[in-house]
Design a protein around this motif. Structure first.
Motif, PDB file in Angstrom:
ATOM      1  N   THR A 108      35.336   0.519 -18.117  1.00  9.73           N
ATOM      2  CA  THR A 108      34.485   1.491 -17.429  1.00  9.73           C
ATOM      3  C   THR A 108      34.087   2.633 -18.358  1.00  9.73           C
ATOM      4  O   THR A 108      33.117   3.335 -18.107  1.00  9.73           O
ATOM      5  CB  THR A 108      35.201   2.046 -16.184  1.00  9.73           C
TER       6      THR A 108
ATOM      7  N   ASN B 149      29.382  -3.238  -9.676  1.00 10.14           N
ATOM      8  CA  ASN B 149      28.014  -2.820  -9.359  1.00 10.14           C
ATOM      9  C   ASN B 149      27.285  -2.194 -10.545  1.00 10.14           C
ATOM     10  O   ASN B 149      26.331  -1.450 -10.362  1.00 10.14           O
ATOM     11  CB  ASN B 149      28.027  -1.865  -8.168  1.00 10.14           C
ATOM     12  N   TRP B 150      27.741  -2.499 -11.764  1.00 18.63           N
ATOM     13  CA  TRP B 150      27.004  -2.026 -12.947  1.00 18.63           C
ATOM     14  C   TRP B 150      25.558  -2.479 -12.840  1.00 18.63           C
ATOM     15  O   TRP B 150      25.287  -3.635 -12.562  1.00 18.63           O
ATOM     16  CB  TRP B 150      27.596  -2.620 -14.229  1.00 18.63           C
TER      17      TRP B 150
ATOM     18  N   LEU C 102      32.493   1.144 -10.940  1.00 19.94           N
ATOM     19  CA  LEU C 102      31.561   0.720  -9.892  1.00 19.94           C
ATOM     20  C   LEU C 102      31.883  -0.630  -9.263  1.00 19.94           C
ATOM     21  O   LEU C 102      31.033  -1.211  -8.588  1.00 19.94           O
ATOM     22  CB  LEU C 102      30.129   0.703 -10.445  1.00 19.94           C
TER      23      LEU C 102
ATOM     24  N   THR D 189      24.399   4.060  -2.062  1.00 15.37           N
ATOM     25  CA  THR D 189      25.404   4.325  -3.080  1.00 15.37           C
ATOM     26  C   THR D 189      26.610   3.436  -2.826  1.00 15.37           C
ATOM     27  O   THR D 189      27.302   3.594  -1.814  1.00 15.37           O
ATOM     28  CB  THR D 189      25.833   5.812  -3.037  1.00 15.37           C
TER      29      THR D 189
ATOM     30  N   HIS E 270      30.582   6.983  -2.574  1.00 13.55           N
ATOM     31  CA  HIS E 270      30.974   8.159  -3.339  1.00 13.55           C
ATOM     32  C   HIS E 270      30.937   9.377  -2.411  1.00 13.55           C
ATOM     33  O   HIS E 270      30.533   9.269  -1.251  1.00 13.55           O
ATOM     34  CB  HIS E 270      30.061   8.330  -4.559  1.00 13.55           C
TER      35      HIS E 270
END
Ligand code: ZN
Lengths: 388, 144
Positions: free
Chosen positions: A375, A253-254, A250, B41, B45
């Motif tokens: 990850t 963006n965790w 991410l 998002t 994605h």
């Protein structure tokens, strides 16, 4: 449904000398053979008996290339664990599952690296999977990425610099007794640490892991078979892998939590399935791509909190033989050397056997945490027979 | 239009963010929002995991937010050698409140005195250059 708890054990350990990165005279495949053969001799097994091969990350010494050199009769099982150093304890789960389902009898779990014949380790480790978001903005190394997390850990959650320093000092303190340790000559006093050069804020040189050439392997067999071999078995009690929802690939963006290791859910599953908790652990090998991430792993595993990390993480508490939680007793990724973290598994096993160069007397529960902030990650608990 | 980033494509990550770079090259800051349920998002994605929609609206936003974290690089790391002359340089991770606090990386420009987590920043869109590997980029500046 059956659990892997105590069904398999590590019975052999092999570890080549660690070379400064790029200085091995031999390619990774030869180092890998050396480690696996040493692990076989250590266990009292013939390398020909190995029928399962499990590694992780971008390992290139695959079974197909090893088998002629090992005299392998038949490869019956082979697998690679996602994704980087997060995969190490998880590789034990795969080995255990293969053995418990009769797919293999003797499984080698290993990692080999030789930068002189490959690319820079940290580039290799990234597996050419670094998103444009990073590279476009001057970020390419795990150290830079993890520095973003370290800032949060320190500035937002209030973990003090003294905790990072103590973790590094404990690693270097232990390295002095380990002839293999690349950093054994360094006496990391406060001044040396404080004056070391900046790499990426807040990381200084001694906050970062090394990069070395070398190989390390362990052999896993069934608990039944382990009883009849040469060494005291280190039973695999639990070794869960995974990623929490809201985590993954991410690009910073965790969401569920960011500054630690992403291992809360893993640790909870490990404690639940092993029947033990953080207070029961005698000794811990904590993967440290960077030291603050290892601190994150210890917080995620419940050894301390954001609030008391400064108080708990002291040189006295973190060193063998009598600290509250001796960590990285071989010197670990910071001071022994870094074969993508695999040396930690060898040391976790030695602590159960009682033959570490910084032995915790009577250690029965030995933890190894996988790559923090990866990850996908994993964590593993080894136990002596009494813990079953 | 020929896009610079397409001719210098970096392979890595999820790989659903072409529209982000295309927008930046068109001098617009856009982030993806699910066309069906409205979930933001990021990174982009191909499918909304919440509602199952495959459609996203790339919403034009002001590049404004707050510093979530930052680091100052003091070393010429292997794959970003283009920035050697700028060392030490600061990269900021900025939260965008308008997009459910999506976090966007960018190099800091201007005065970095007193940089800390939480400070408000404003972004400028920069054209592709060698330093940005021929991708467009956002640079952040602390709002004083
Ligand atoms: Zn949706």
């Amino acid at each position: 449904m059956t659990d892997i708890r105590g069904k398999t054990a590590i019975v052999g350990v092999g570890q080549t000398p660690y070379f400064k990165r790029g200085t091995s005279e031999h390619p990774a495949l030869k180092l890998c053979l050396e480690a696996i053969v040493e692990a076989s001799e250590d266990a009292g097994l013939d390398p020909k008996d190995i029928d399962g091969f499990v590694s992780y990350a971008s390992e290139n010494s695959d079974a197909q290339k090893l088998m002629a050199g090992l005299g392998t009769r038949e490869v019956r099982f082979a697998s690679l664990t996602w994704i980087h150093g997060g995969g190490i304890p998880g590789a034990l789960s795969i080995a255990a599952a293969a053995i418990m389902t009769g797919q293999a009898e003797v499984v080698a779990v290993y990692r080999s690296m030789a930068e002189s014949f490959g690319q820079r380790l940290r580039v290799d480790v990234a597996q050419n999977d670094t998103a444009a978001q990073y590279l476009v903005n001057g970020i390419e190394s795990p150290t830079q990425i993890l520095a973003l997390r370290a800032q949060r850990l320190m500035q937002h959650h209030g973990v003090p610099r003294s905790a990072l320093r103590a973790v590094s000092q404990a690693s270097y303190y232990h390295a002095r007794n380990n002839a293999r340790a690349v950093g054994r000559q360094i006496e990391l006093d406060d001044e040396t640490y404080d004056n070391s050069r900046m790499i990426a804020d807040p990381y200084r040189l001694f906050d970062c892991s090394r990069e070395n050439d070398g190989a390390c392997a362990v052999l896993v067999v069934s608990a039944e078979r382990a009883k009849h071999l040469r060494q005291k078995p280190a039973y695999i009690l639990a070794a869960p892998m995974g990623t929490p929802g809201g985590g993954g690939a991410l690009e910073e963006n965790w969401r569920p939590y960011y500054a630690t290791a992403g291992q809360v859910e893993l640790a909870n599953r490990m404690w639940a399935s092993s029947g033990y908790g953080p207070k029961d652990v005698d000794v811990a090998q904590i993967y440290m791509n960077n030291n603050s991430m290892g601190i994150g792993a210890m917080i995620d595993h419940g050894f301390c909190t954001f609030e008391n990390a400064g108080e708990f993480l002291t040189l006295e508490n973190l060193t063998a033989p009598s600290g509250k939680l001796p960590i990285n007793t071989s010197g670990g990724d910071l001071a022994e050397g870094f074969i993508h973290g695999m040396g930690l598994l060898a040391e976790a096993t030695r602590q159960i056997r009682g033959d570490s160069t910084n032995q915790v007397p009577g250690a029965k529960l030995s933890l190894m945490t996988g790559g923090p902030g990866d990850t996908m990650s994993s964590t593993g608990l080894l136990g002596a027979e009494e813990t079953l | 239009m020929e896009y610079s980033f397409e001719a210098h494509k970096i392979i890595g990550g999820i790989g659903a963010d072409d529209e982000y770079w295309r927008s930046l090259e068109n001098n617009e800051f856009r982030l993806p929002q699910c066309a069906k349920c409205g979930k933001w998002t990021w990174p982009a994605h191909f499918r909304c995991g919440d509602c199952g929609s495959w459609d996203f609206n790339w919403v034009k936003l002001e590049p404004e937010g707050n510093i979530f974290s930052w680091t100052r690089s003091w070393y010429a790391f292997d794959r970003v050698r283009e920035r050697t002359e700028d060392i030490p340089y600061i990269t900021v991770l900025t939260e965008i409140p308008e997009a459910d606090n999506a976090r966007i990386l960018g190099v800091l420009k201007g005065d970095d005195t007193g940089i800390q987590i939480g400070l408000p920043v404003r972004g400028s869109i920069e054209p592709p250059s060698e330093k940005t590997k021929f991708y467009p980029s956002i640079t952040w500046e602390i709002i004083r």
